[in-house]
Design an enzyme around this catalytic site. Structure first.
Site, PDB file in Angstrom:
ATOM      1  N   LYS A   1      42.591  40.072  38.030  1.00  0.00           N
ATOM      2  CA  LYS A   1      43.051  41.193  38.859  1.00  0.00           C
ATOM      3  C   LYS A   1      43.706  40.736  40.163  1.00  0.00           C
ATOM      4  O   LYS A   1      44.673  41.357  40.604  1.00  0.00           O
ATOM      5  CB  LYS A   1      41.901  42.150  39.167  1.00  0.00           C
ATOM      6  CG  LYS A   1      40.880  41.666  40.168  1.00  0.00           C
ATOM      7  CD  LYS A   1      39.835  42.727  40.425  1.00  0.00           C
ATOM      8  CE  LYS A   1      38.763  42.243  41.368  1.00  0.00           C
ATOM      9  NZ  LYS A   1      39.241  42.041  42.738  1.00  0.00           N
ATOM     10  N   THR A   2      43.218  39.652  40.770  1.00  0.00           N
ATOM     11  CA  THR A   2      43.826  39.189  42.020  1.00  0.00           C
ATOM     12  C   THR A   2      45.281  38.788  41.788  1.00  0.00           C
ATOM     13  O   THR A   2      46.167  39.088  42.599  1.00  0.00           O
ATOM     14  CB  THR A   2      43.035  38.008  42.611  1.00  0.00           C
ATOM     15  OG1 THR A   2      41.676  38.410  42.804  1.00  0.00           O
ATOM     16  CG2 THR A   2      43.629  37.572  43.938  1.00  0.00           C
TER      17      THR A   2
ATOM     18  N   ASP B   1      41.665  47.347  46.568  1.00  0.00           N
ATOM     19  CA  ASP B   1      40.933  46.489  45.640  1.00  0.00           C
ATOM     20  C   ASP B   1      39.456  46.895  45.632  1.00  0.00           C
ATOM     21  O   ASP B   1      38.956  47.488  46.596  1.00  0.00           O
ATOM     22  CB  ASP B   1      41.075  45.028  46.090  1.00  0.00           C
ATOM     23  CG  ASP B   1      40.547  44.050  45.056  1.00  0.00           C
ATOM     24  OD1 ASP B   1      40.350  44.453  43.892  1.00  0.00           O
ATOM     25  OD2 ASP B   1      40.335  42.874  45.413  1.00  0.00           O
ATOM     26  N   GLU B   2      38.753  46.568  44.560  1.00  0.00           N
ATOM     27  CA  GLU B   2      37.322  46.872  44.419  1.00  0.00           C
ATOM     28  C   GLU B   2      37.040  48.352  44.704  1.00  0.00           C
ATOM     29  O   GLU B   2      36.110  48.704  45.417  1.00  0.00           O
ATOM     30  CB  GLU B   2      36.484  45.982  45.362  1.00  0.00           C
ATOM     31  CG  GLU B   2      36.663  44.497  45.156  1.00  0.00           C
ATOM     32  CD  GLU B   2      36.021  43.963  43.879  1.00  0.00           C
ATOM     33  OE1 GLU B   2      35.496  44.779  43.099  1.00  0.00           O
ATOM     34  OE2 GLU B   2      36.068  42.748  43.661  1.00  0.00           O
TER      35      GLU B   2
ATOM     36  N   GLN C   1      31.210  47.364  37.244  1.00  0.00           N
ATOM     37  CA  GLN C   1      30.685  46.458  38.269  1.00  0.00           C
ATOM     38  C   GLN C   1      30.363  47.191  39.570  1.00  0.00           C
ATOM     39  O   GLN C   1      30.325  46.580  40.636  1.00  0.00           O
ATOM     40  CB  GLN C   1      31.683  45.328  38.540  1.00  0.00           C
ATOM     41  CG  GLN C   1      31.920  44.425  37.338  1.00  0.00           C
ATOM     42  CD  GLN C   1      32.774  43.220  37.671  1.00  0.00           C
ATOM     43  OE1 GLN C   1      32.340  42.291  38.357  1.00  0.00           O
ATOM     44  NE2 GLN C   1      34.013  43.225  37.200  1.00  0.00           N
TER      45      GLN C   1
ATOM     46  N   ARG D   1      29.144  36.379  35.113  1.00  0.00           N
ATOM     47  CA  ARG D   1      29.399  35.252  36.025  1.00  0.00           C
ATOM     48  C   ARG D   1      29.531  33.949  35.241  1.00  0.00           C
ATOM     49  O   ARG D   1      30.054  32.961  35.761  1.00  0.00           O
ATOM     50  CB  ARG D   1      28.258  35.079  37.046  1.00  0.00           C
ATOM     51  CG  ARG D   1      27.969  36.232  37.995  1.00  0.00           C
ATOM     52  CD  ARG D   1      29.204  36.786  38.639  1.00  0.00           C
ATOM     53  NE  ARG D   1      29.729  37.901  37.873  1.00  0.00           N
ATOM     54  CZ  ARG D   1      30.965  38.381  37.985  1.00  0.00           C
ATOM     55  NH1 ARG D   1      31.826  37.822  38.820  1.00  0.00           N
ATOM     56  NH2 ARG D   1      31.370  39.412  37.273  1.00  0.00           N
TER      57      ARG D   1
END
Length: 672
Positions: A35-36, A218-219, A249, A605
């Site tokens: 996504k970044t 973002d987020e 998330q 993770r």
């Protein structure tokens, strides 16, 4: 960089997200889906298609993420005039308030109070109103105040005690009044007052709407109600709003994050284009199948399923240990075995648990194996006494109304201003509607003060005044701070306060590092000011503590702190009922779904190997009790799990490979 060539390398869904320009866009970015890269490339694409960089705003939650995005975008659009604004929510709001806050009755030189300063202020207020119930800690009241200001109730929260609510209600208006009289804001105020500014002053809102014509967040699943209202107002009728997030998330409901913001985005912004990023570039297939198997049990979610072309990789290993110590001992030995077998650096390993209270047995086990480790979530550098003491001097120099900082500076080092003298000075300042610093300057006129106290107060007032003039020039601030530390004799004070030379030396080193950080700020920020440095320090303290990663060695980390990180080998430990899901959350569907998302975050993770452990008996809060495996373990598909017997830790194939590696190493050492 040829942005169009880079776009051609994206997968179809990423390309669709990057090349969307006008109108609302929701990018559902699964864990490890790049996504970044998508956000930064979309920013560069907008600029290459003619959008002015200055009219683009990208907002995220951490300084680390903002810095990474800035660097990537800069590399993609070299030679372009101007830059987009890439910032955290709080940094953006702080920037706006520095320009506009006078419209709300504050001065522009306001101070930002951290948690310890808020607690000190509350203690003073509780003393003033003669509230002597020691069963309520100021921290608990502060938590209630923050909830009231943000108008939320955390999911799975236990019912609040009525007396605590009553105490908080009594303190709340006095707390707000005290902050304003001190020309200070707390962390919540940065967002709340900016929203108030937009709502009450349409001309200011319109100015920033004209400035920021394209907005990305973002987020987005972590936004609260205040942030949602702020972004929706700023987007206005243009609706050129792109939000990126993953409802699976969303794990911060306890601090106000509202998963409804992302789930209801299509309803709130009709005509939204939804792009799902489901290809995972981080983990092997068995890990992703485990994650998908768990999260599909949540009802409140937007459908998506992670997949990868990396192959299945090893199965998820699940171990039942005898007790707490046995679990920790097995994990430490397994890390040692993998390290020996494959020579992985210790930084490749992470142990993820519910909260830091569970770290102790793992620390002890790792020490027995002589394995280095770092515990994420320790004391912040900025919480050290020496840093807070000297920062108090800088804060009162920057904001003469900051009585709380002056009270701290007054006795660091001691200068004969005890509780009685400070009480007399404070009473004089209130009776005469003066700041405490002004009262210090008039100390010789105050009846009841001893000559020594009056002299010390007047001397401190003069000192603050002199250094205020020096710092106002904005030059050589590090050198000036070093002179201030020398003039007040702070090194001698530290040496006498901490009896062991080693501790005193470490504290003095911290001070030198603080001075150096001011020097570094002055050389890297062209518009450097003392206010700017204090702002950077406040935001670093309050934000970076949430994004810290372990240093050297194995990382010991909580689920919440692990979000956004990745490790080749992950151990999720303590996977039992009452821990995961937590006993306070298991009784509500909303709380249970957030707990499941927490487990999902932990699973995703892992890049290459995932181990999950639980114990037959668990020592919790000092008591040993029978443990029950987490219900979430039953949600992992059976075909991706390999159950380990405590006494067959590696399995025959792995044990054979381990033995071959062992003898190979021995032969190499002996020269055959």
């Amino acid at each position: 960089m040829d942005i169009y060539r880079e776009i051609d390398r994206l997968n179809p869904r990423q390309k669709e997200a990057v090349t969307h320009v006008d109108g609302p866009l929701l990018i559902l970015a699964g864990a490890g889906s790049g996504k970044t890269r998508v956000i930064t490339m979309r920013t560069a694409f907008l600029i290459r298609t003619g959008v002015r960089p200055q009219s683009i705003l990208a907002v995220t939650f951490t300084n680390k993420a903002a810095t990474e995005m800035k660097e990537r975008v800069k590399a993609m659009v070299r030679g372009t005039d101007g830059s987009p604004v890439i910032s955290t929510f709080h940094s953006l709001c702080l920037r706006i308030l520095r320009r506009e806050i006078e419209r709300l009755g504050y001065r522009k030189d306001f101070t930002i109070y951290d948690t310890s300063e808020q607690v000190s202020l509350l203690r003073n207020i509780l003393s003033d109103i003669k509230f002597y119930d020691k069963s309520f800690k100021p921290e608990a009241i502060l938590e209630r105040i923050s909830r009231t200001k943000n108008d939320f109730t955390p999911s799975g929260a236990a019912p609040a005690e009525v007396p605590l609510e009553e105490a908080s209600a009594r303190v709340y208006p006095k707390y707000l009044e005290a902050l304003k009289s001190l020309n200070a804001l707390d962390f919540d105020d940065l967002l709340i007052l900016t929203l108030k500014l937009f709502r009450e002053h349409p001309d200011i809102l319109e100015k920033y709407r004209e400035r920021f014509r394209y907005i990305m967040v973002d987020e987005y699943q972590d936004t609260n109600r205040i942030q949602y209202d702020f972004i929706r107002l700023l987007a206005g009728e243009r609706r050129n709003l792109c939000v990126v997030g993953d409802d699976d998330q969303s794990i911060y409901g306890w601090r106000g994050a509202n998963i409804g913001n992302i789930l209801d985005f299509e309803r709130d912004f009709p005509g939204t284009i939804v792009v799902r990023l489901e290809q995972n570039y981080r983990s092997f297939g068995h890990i992703l199948k485990a994650a998908n198997g768990v999260i599909t049990n949540n009802e409140k979610r937007m459908a998506k399923s992670l997949w990868t072309d990396r192959g299945d990789g090893p199965k998820v290993r699940v171990l039942k240990a005898r007790d707490t110590d046995d679990e920790a001992d097995w994990v430490a030995k397994r890390i040692a075995a993998i390290r020996f077998e494959r020579n992985n650096p210790f930084e490749d390993f992470a142990v993820i648990y519910r909260a830091n209270i569970f770290s102790k047995p793992f620390e002890e086990a790792l020490r027995r194996q002589r394995i280095p480790y770092s515990v994420v979530g320790g004391t912040s550098y900025f919480e050290n006494k020496e840093i807070k003491d000297i920062a108090a001097y800088l804060k009162i120099i920057a904001n003469p109304s900051d009585d709380l900082s002056l009270l701290r500076a007054a006795n660091a080092p001691k200068r004969g201003l005890g509780t009685s003298a400070l009480g007399t000075l404070s009473e004089f300042s209130r009776a005469n509607s003066l700041s405490l610093l002004d009262a210090f300057g008039k100390a010789s006129e105050i009846p009841g003060l001893s000559p020594k106290a009056a002299s010390s107060a007047a001397h401190l007032s003069d000192l603050i005044g002199r250094y205020r003039q020096l710092m106002a020039k904005g030059r050589d601030m590090g050198k000036i701070l070093k002179e201030l530390i020398g003039e007040i004799g702070y090194h001698n004070y530290i040496t006498e306060l901490y009896k062991t030379p080693e501790t005193a030396f470490r504290k003095i080193e911290n001070l030198e590092g603080f001075v150096e950080s001011l020097n570094r700020y002055e050389t890297t920020d062209p518009s450097h000011t003392l206010h700017g440095f204090l702002e950077a320090m406040a935001l670093t303290d309050l934000l970076e503590a949430k994004e810290e990663k372990g240093g050297w060695g194995v990382t010991l980390i909580s689920f919440h702190s692990s979000k956004g990180l990745e490790f080749p080998v992950v151990f999720i430990v303590g996977t039992e009922e009452d821990i995961l899901p937590h006993r306070k959350s298991a009784d509500s569907e909303e709380g249970l779904e957030e707990e499941r998302r927490l487990f999902y975050v932990g699973i995703t993770r892992a890049k290459s190997e995932l181990y999950i452990t639980y114990a037959d008996h668990r020592t919790k809060y000092g008591k040993d009790a029978a443990a029950v495996p987490s219900r979430f373990l039953d949600e992992i598909p059976a075909d991706v799990i390999k159950k380990l017997d405590r006494f067959e830790e590696l399995g025959p194939e792995e044990e054979k490979a381990y033995a071959e590696k062992f003898f190979s190493n021995i032969k190499a050492i002996l020269g055959d």
